[in-house]
Scaffold this active site. Structure first.
Site, PDB file in Angstrom:
ATOM      1  N   GLU A   1     -89.706  64.572 -24.184  1.00 44.83           N
ATOM      2  CA  GLU A   1     -89.948  63.986 -25.502  1.00 44.83           C
ATOM      3  C   GLU A   1     -90.462  65.062 -26.469  1.00 44.83           C
ATOM      4  OE1 GLU A   1     -89.254  62.219 -27.838  1.00 44.83           O
ATOM      5  OE2 GLU A   1     -89.957  60.198 -27.308  1.00 44.83           O
TER       6      GLU A   1
ATOM      7  N   HIS B   1     -86.253  55.695 -20.876  1.00 39.94           N
ATOM      8  CA  HIS B   1     -87.127  55.192 -19.816  1.00 39.94           C
ATOM      9  C   HIS B   1     -87.580  53.758 -20.103  1.00 39.94           C
ATOM     10  CE1 HIS B   1     -90.733  55.414 -22.322  1.00 39.94           C
ATOM     11  NE2 HIS B   1     -90.233  56.562 -22.791  1.00 39.94           N
TER      12      HIS B   1
END
Length: 225
Positions: free
Chosen positions: A93, A18
């Site tokens: 994550e 990202h």
């Protein structure tokens, strides 16, 4: 992106971290907190979208955390509007529990082995208060990657948008766990990496890692985590 021909014997996977978030810039450990792209992150995602504009894509899988979802939306809006991003919690994550939302500097003092685990192979049962053990994190990511590989066929190309530590585990799906003295290559924000999967051999191959030439000229700062 100047793509070489797809290998009819392999599934190719484009891996994207990202874009930069406010937390990245401030040195805050995000883990599974949402995070939002800051102005730099939006520009990074747009630059990556331009790079991937002509790349063929058969599917797009995205961590369901906001910073990954927003990055994927910008990429798909430029040349891939026909694709619907598929939210995949397995690409989240590393869940760091009580450590999330704290400054890296604080965690280096209170839990130095956790911070070291981003760059070096940790003990499987390293304590992470309220979060995932390294073993469980690795299992989650590898199980997700294997499931997606089995779902698609050779000659196709997938886009996966995810996170730094998650990408480190994906890298290790191809290499295996690294010796303690070697570093896990943590990719930069909005970087592009490429893996291939050969189903007949059940083998993974690293094609490219942490490509950032598309970000040349954009403001940047050193990636912390």
């Amino acid at each position: 992106m100047d793509t070489f021909p797809l290998n009819p014997n392999a599934l190719r996977i484009l891996l994207v971290r990202h874009g930069e978030t406010r937390e990245n810039r401030k040195g805050i450990l995000q883990g599974q907190q949402e995070g939002e792209l800051n102005c730099a992150g939006l520009r990074q995602a747009a630059a990556l979208a331009e790079t991937l504009y002509r790349a063929p894509m058969d599917a797009c899988y995205v961590s369901d955390l906001a910073r990954a979802v927003d990055t994927a939306a910008i990429i798909l809006a430029a040349g891939h509007r026909e694709l619907q991003p598929i939210l995949e919690p397995g690409l989240r994550e590393w869940h760091l529990g009580e450590l999330e939302g704290h400054l890296h500097q604080e965690i280096r003092q209170s839990h130095p082995e956790v911070m070291k685990a981003f760059h070096h192979e940790p003990a499987d049962d390293l304590p992470v208060p309220g979060g995932e053990s390294p073993r469980r994190f690795r299992q989650r990511v590898w199980e997700c990657l294997d499931r997606l590989a089995e779902k698609h066929r050779p000659g196709q190309q997938l886009l996966l948008v995810t996170h730094g530590a998650t990408l480190g585990k994906i890298f290790q799906r191809a290499t295996g766990p690294l010796p303690p003295e070697n570093r896990i290559p943590l990719p930069d924000n909005a970087s592009l990496s490429i893996l291939q999967f050969f189903p007949e051999e059940h083998a993974w191959e690293v094609v490219a890692w942490n490509q950032t030439s598309h970000l040349k000229g954009l403001p940047s700062h050193p990636t912390l985590v």
